[in-house]
Design an enzyme around this catalytic site. Structure first.
Site, short mmCIF file in Angstrom:
data_model
loop_
_atom_site.label_atom_id
_atom_site.label_comp_id
_atom_site.label_asym_id
_atom_site.label_seq_id
_atom_site.Cartn_x
_atom_site.Cartn_y
_atom_site.Cartn_z
N SER A 183 -10.43 5.68 -8.20
CA SER A 183 -9.01 5.42 -7.93
C SER A 183 -8.46 6.33 -6.84
O SER A 183 -8.90 6.25 -5.71
CB SER A 183 -8.23 5.56 -9.24
N ASP A 205 -3.68 3.04 -3.18
CA ASP A 205 -4.62 4.08 -3.60
C ASP A 205 -6.04 3.55 -3.42
O ASP A 205 -6.23 2.43 -2.93
CB ASP A 205 -4.33 4.51 -5.05
N ASP A 256 -8.39 2.22 -5.13
CA ASP A 256 -8.88 0.94 -5.66
C ASP A 256 -7.80 -0.12 -5.71
O ASP A 256 -8.01 -1.20 -6.28
CB ASP A 256 -9.55 1.13 -7.03
N ASP A 276 -4.99 -0.72 -7.20
CA ASP A 276 -4.17 -1.22 -8.30
C ASP A 276 -2.73 -0.74 -8.14
O ASP A 276 -1.82 -1.26 -8.77
CB ASP A 276 -4.75 -0.87 -9.69
MG MG Z 1 -5.99 3.18 -8.89
#
Ligand code: MG
Length: 453
Positions: free
Chosen positions: A99, A240, A242, A244
C-alpha cells in the site's frame, strides 16, 4: 485457536523485504490460504520491485495445496477486488502490496470471493494454520495449474465509468499522479473516458518510485500541485501505492485534507441518496456528521480500519437499511453501489461528478465554504496501552464516553479519542473542535489525565 491477529494488521501483512517479508513467509501464507479455500484464486500485485518474486512464492503455496491460480499481473487493489467480486469462478484472491509503505516494504492482502478483504476471524484461522504449519498439500495428481490474465483491467474501467452520465467531464482538465503505481493503468483512462482532458505525472510503472514515495503526502505532491497550476487544471488527483485511496489538490494547487475530500464527496453522494446511513470510523472528523445531517443522513461509527467500515455497510444493508456512503478520513472511500472496498479510481471519477454538479465553480471556492475543524494528534508511549486506555476512562467520570474503539469523549463543542495502537506499544490521542482554543484546552486536560493514569 488464537483470538487476536498476530501477523496481519488492519489491511494485510506487511514488512521489509529480505527481513520479515520473504518468499518463504509468503509461500506459507499461500499454502495456508490454499488449505482454506478450494477452486481458483486470483493473484495481483502493485509495482514494487519484490512483487514478482513474492507473487511466485504465493502462487507456489496456492498451487501445491490444489488451488488453481490466475495471475492478473500489476493492477490496483480495487480492480482485483472488482474482478474477483464479479467473476463467479474465483474463490478468493490475494494482492501482493504494501500500500502506502516505502519501496523496501511489501505484503499481502487477502480477498474473499465477494471482493471484500478477509475478516478478522478468518485471518486468525489463516494465521493458526501458518504458525502450526498445517497445510493440505495435494498429491501429484491434485496440484493446481496457473493461467495468466493480465488483460482484465477493461472490466474495472468500464464499471467505474458506467456509474456516471456519458461525457460528464467534458471541458475539465485533470492531472493524475499515480505515483509510479498501478493506477497509471486505470485512472487516466477512466477520466479520459468521462470526457476530461488528462495530464499525467509519475505515470510510468516503477517499483523504485523515482518521483515520490507511495504515500501521497502534501510534500510529495508538490510537483502535482505545480503541474495543476501550470496546466490550468480543475484539480489534481494522486493515489497511494495500490490505488485504493485517492487524494486531491484543488485548482490552486492546494492539498485537500482528506476529511474535506470525504465531506465534499459525501455532500454529493448524500444529496442523491437522502436519509441514508454514512458509515465511518470513530476517528473521522465531525464534518462528516454535519454534512450527513444536511441531507437527513445519519452517521454510523465503527472501529478504525476500512474492513470494519466495509463489513458494517454490508451488515446494515443486510438488515434492510439504506446505506448511502462509507469511508475513512484518509482518502479511502467506499461506494455501496459499486463495491464494498475502498476504491481510488472510483474516488477520482467521483470528483469529476462533484465538480460537474457545481455548475462550473472552482473546486477551491467549494472547499473554502466547508466548516473548518481543528485536529490535534498525539502519540503516547505505554507498555500496556489497553490498560492505560482503561485508566484514562476511569479518571474521567461524568463525561459522555463512547466505546467503539478505545474511548471517545464526546462534548458539544469537541471530542477526543484515546485508543491503543494495534501495532506498537503506544496510545493514539486525537482531539477535534471547530474552535482551536477549545481543542487546545481539551488536549491539555486529556494529556494531564493520561500522564497521571
Ligand atoms: Mg492502499
Amino acid at each position: 485457536m488464537g483470538n487476536k491477529k498476530q501477523m496481519f494488521g488492519t489491511n494485510g501483512v506487511r514488512g521489509v523485504v529480505g527481513e520479515m517479508m520473504t518468499p518463504t513467509l509468503v509461500l506459507k501464507i499461500g499454502a495456508a490460504l490454499g488449505s482454506m479455500r478450494n477452486g481458483t484464486i486470483a493473484v495481483g500485485r502493485d509495482t514494487r520491485t519484490s512483487g514478482e518474486a513474492l507473487a511466485h512464492a504465493l502462487k507456489a503455496g496456492l498451487l501445491m495445496t490444489g488451488c488453481d491460480v490466475v495471475d492478473m499481473g500489476i493492477l490496483p487493489t480495487p480492480a482485483l477486488q472488482y474482478i474477483i467480486k464479479t467473476d463467479d469462478r474465483f474463490a478468493g484472491g490475494a494482492m501482493i502490496t504494501a500500500s502506502h509503505n516505502p519501496p523496501e516494504y511489501n505484503g499481502v492482502k487477502i480477498i474473499e470471493a465477494d471482493g471484500t478483504e478477509m475478516a478478522d476471524d478468518e485471518i486468525i484461522r489463516l494465521e493458526d494454520r501458518f504458525f502450526a504449519g498445517e497445510f493440505d498439500a495435494a498429491a501429484w495428481d491434485g496440484v493446481g495449474t496457473e493461467t495468466a490474465a493480465p488483460d482484465r483491467l477493461e472490466e474495472y474501467i468500464q464499471a467505474v465509468v458506467g456509474h456516471f452520465p456519458a461525457g460528464i467531464g467534458k471541458g475539465m482538465t485533470v492531472v493524475v499522479d499515480p505515483g509510479s503505481g498501478p493506477a497509471a493503468l486505470t485512472t487516466p483512462v477512466i477520466l479520459e473516458r468521462m470526457g476530461c482532458r488528462v495530464h499525467t505525472i509519475n505515470a510510468r510503472l516503477d517499483g523504485t518510485f523515482p518521483g515520490r514515495m507511495p504515500e501521497p503526502t502534501p510534500e510529495g505532491l508538490q510537483p502535482l500541485s505545480e503541474m495543476v497550476i501550470a496546466t490550468g487544471a480543475d484539480f489534481g488527483v494522486a493515489h497511494d501505492g495500490d490505488a485504493d485511496r485517492a487524494v486531491f489538490v484543488d485548482n490552486k494547487g492546494r492539498y485537500i485534507e482528506e476529511n474535506y475530500e470525504f465531506g465534499l464527496i459525501e455532500d454529493y453522494v448524500c444529496s442523491r441518496n437522502r436519509g441514508g446511513l454514512v458509515v465511518t470510523p470513530v476517528a473521522t472528523s465531525r464534518l462528516i456528521r454535519d454534512i450527513a445531517g444536511k441531507h437527513g443522513c445519519t452517521v454510523d461509527y465503527t472501529p478504525v480500519g476500512s474492513i470494519y467500515v466495509a463489513r458494517r455497510m454490508i451488515e446494515l444493508i443486510g438488515q434492510g437499511k439504506n446505506v448511502s456512503f462509507g469511508g475513512e478520513g484518509n482518502g479511502g472511500l467506499i461506494y455501496p453501489d459499486h463495491q464494498f472496498c475502498r476504491d481510488g479510481g472510483m474516488t477520482a471519477a467521483m470528483m469529476v461528478a462533484v465538480l460537474a454538479s457545481h455548475n462550473g465553480r472552482d473546486l477551491s471556492g467549494i472547499i473554502d465554504e466547508l466548516p473548518v475543524y481543528h485536529l490535534v494528534k498525539e502519540k503516547y508511549h505505554a507498555p500496556d496501552p489497553a490498560a492505560l486506555v482503561r485508566a484514562v476512562e476511569e479518571a474521567l467520570p461524568g463525561e459522555t464516553i463512547e466505546k467503539i474503539d478505545g474511548i471517545k469523549i464526546i462534548r458539544d463543542d469537541a471530542w477526543a479519542l484515546v485508543r491503543a495502537s494495534g501495532t506498537e506499544p503506544m496510545i493514539r490521542i486525537m482531539i477535534e473542535s471547530k474552535d482551536p482554543g477549545v481543542a487546545d484546552t481539551m488536549y491539555r486536560e486529556i494529556m494531564q489525565v493520561v500522564r497521571q493514569a
